[in-house]
Design an enzyme around this catalytic site. Structure first.
Site, PDB file in Angstrom:
ATOM      1  N   ARG A   1      -1.396  19.149  13.001  1.00  0.00           N
ATOM      2  CA  ARG A   1      -1.044  20.534  12.814  1.00  0.00           C
ATOM      3  C   ARG A   1      -0.221  20.599  11.305  1.00  0.00           C
ATOM      4  NH1 ARG A   1       1.747  23.472  17.262  1.00  0.00           N
ATOM      5  NH2 ARG A   1      -0.350  24.080  17.958  1.00  0.00           N
TER       6      ARG A   1
ATOM      7  N   THR B   1       5.754  20.025  26.005  1.00  0.00           N
ATOM      8  CA  THR B   1       6.419  19.397  25.320  1.00  0.00           C
ATOM      9  C   THR B   1       7.671  18.559  26.083  1.00  0.00           C
ATOM     10  OG1 THR B   1       7.751  21.279  24.718  1.00  0.00           O
ATOM     11  CG2 THR B   1       6.188  20.698  22.980  1.00  0.00           C
TER      12      THR B   1
ATOM     13  N   ASP C   1      -0.678  26.383  28.794  1.00  0.00           N
ATOM     14  CA  ASP C   1       0.183  25.819  27.604  1.00  0.00           C
ATOM     15  C   ASP C   1       1.832  26.281  28.134  1.00  0.00           C
ATOM     16  OD1 ASP C   1       0.714  24.620  25.474  1.00  0.00           O
ATOM     17  OD2 ASP C   1       0.256  26.322  23.967  1.00  0.00           O
TER      18      ASP C   1
ATOM     19  N   LYS D   1      -2.983  19.007  22.305  1.00  0.00           N
ATOM     20  CA  LYS D   1      -3.290  19.181  23.574  1.00  0.00           C
ATOM     21  C   LYS D   1      -4.201  20.318  23.731  1.00  0.00           C
ATOM     22  CE  LYS D   1       1.490  19.703  23.955  1.00  0.00           C
ATOM     23  NZ  LYS D   1       1.770  19.251  22.678  1.00  0.00           N
ATOM     24  N   THR D   2      -4.053  21.505  23.190  1.00  0.00           N
ATOM     25  CA  THR D   2      -4.733  22.440  23.094  1.00  0.00           C
ATOM     26  C   THR D   2      -6.241  22.136  22.850  1.00  0.00           C
ATOM     27  OG1 THR D   2      -2.969  23.992  22.739  1.00  0.00           O
ATOM     28  CG2 THR D   2      -5.226  24.938  22.569  1.00  0.00           C
TER      29      THR D   2
END
Ligand code: ADP
Length: 353
Positions: free
Chosen positions: A239, A180, A131, A86-87
């Site tokens: 990740r 999330t 975020d 997302k980032t």
């Protein structure tokens, strides 16, 4: 409705658990990006971002249209499990729009003045990335409403009877929120995001590409079958894939191994207690608990969290989505149940030496 303190505790626990899932170089314990981190693995544009095809294709259209009109792009909410990009996508959007990127996270915005300061400092058409946007408090959220809709904020100047409000105009900007937990966002906030995109776990093919690219950048000779095997064990999450790759590099360097093959990968994953489905110790503990203590379920999430000794929100945000996605856990109105697939998997992993 949980209190602010509960929400803060919940957030801290999730960050702690996420740190065990992510490369420790990636984020500090307060969830902020560590400026010394190795950012080289982060794709910088759409073409070097494998996976999430539907989301990326949609975003390409919106970026191109906004650039063509020379306007700020509409606000975007990206939602989905942690570590899916997302980032990274938010930064790519700013890069592709050729506009400044300003990054913060909801827990870092404590007062309405903090947000007003950030908004006032934005250059025209900038991307502001927030975020964990579900963790904004309501007063701050309300400041965002007019900022998002009319590019202005009402500020209260002074205190008590002499207090007055003043309108501050802002440059047009694009807010990109990441979460999330879409369900935790209020309806008024969600409705102000013109673009809403859900990110799901990656397919093996996309993760294999990501791992091969990361291996090239890190100077690791990773055989194609090794990249595929690692991709299958990475919980559908870039990740985690990059984190496992870095641990494998450590073992390879330690043992003086030049080529990363299946043998090395299997050995390292066994040391890390990651099984053939990519499940770790906690995932298996959850399945075993439902199967053995609760006879396969259904069991409520609170009871499960209490018996496992883990925070409810952590189970819901981090562990459960992947277990449900893999069809190992079913979520119903009466609670969570393990599936036949999970029971077979537990039998198999238990019977292995
Ligand atoms: P999120 O914001 O969803 O938690 P991030 O954007 O921080 O996830 O991504 C986590 C890590 O995974 C980053 O280091 C990033 O480089 C990597 N990553 C995420 N998506 C991709 C992708 N599609 N291709 C390559 N790397 C990715």
């Amino acid at each position: 409705m949980s209190s602010a303190r509960e929400t803060a505790n919940e957030g801290a626990t999730i960050e702690r658990v996420m740190n065990s899932f992510q490369n420790p170089d990636e984020k500090n314990s307060d969830g902020k990006v560590n400026p010394t981190q190795d950012n080289s693995l982060r794709p910088q544009d759409f073409t070097s971002f494998p996976g999430q095809t539907r989301v990326v294709e949609n975003l390409k259209v919106y970026v191109s249209a906004a650039r063509g009109r020379k306007q700020a792009m509409d606000h975007v909410i990206l939602h989905g499990p942690p570590g899916l990009g997302k980032t990274t996508l938010a930064k790519i959007i700013a890069n592709e729009l050729h506009v400044p990127f300003v990054q913060t996270s909801a827990p870092a915005i404590e007062k309405t003045g903090d947000l007003a300061g950030i908004l006032a400092g934005l250059e025209p058409h900038s991307v502001l990335f927030i975020d964990e946007i579900h963790r904004l408090n309501i007063a701050i959220e309300e400041v965002l409403y007019s900022a998002m809709e009319d590019f202005c904020v009402d500020l209260t100047i002074g205190q008590g009877p002499s207090a007055r409000t003043a309108k501050m105009n802002l440059s047009p900007f694009t807010l990109i929120g990441a979460t999330t937990r879409l369900a935790k966002l209020s309806a008024p906030l969600i409705s102000r995001f013109g673009i809403q995109e859900h990110m799901d776990f990656y397919e093996t093919d996309a993760l294999t590409l990501i791992l091969s690219r990361s291996a090239d950048i890190l100077g690791i000779e990773l055989l194609p079958e090794g990249a595929e095997e690692l991709a299958k064990r990475s919980r559908g999450t870039p990740r985690i894939a990059n984190r496992l790759l870095k641990r494998i590099r450590d073992y390879a360097d330690f043992d003086g191994i030049k080529i990363v093959d299946l043998k090395l990968i299997h050995r390292v994953l066994e040391r890390l207690n990651i099984d053939e489905l990519g499940l770790d110790h906690m995932d298996r503990a959850i399945l075993e608990m439902i199967q053995e203590r609760y006879n396969g379920g259904p069991v409520g999430i609170e009871a499960l969290a209490a018996t496992i000794g883990e925070d409810k929100a952590t189970l819901e945000d981090i562990y459960e989505p992947f277990l449900v996605h893999q069809n190992l856990v079913m979520r119903g109105p009466r609670g969570r149940e393990v599936t036949a697939l999970a029971v077979n998997h537990l039998k198999k992993t238990k019977s292995e030496p």
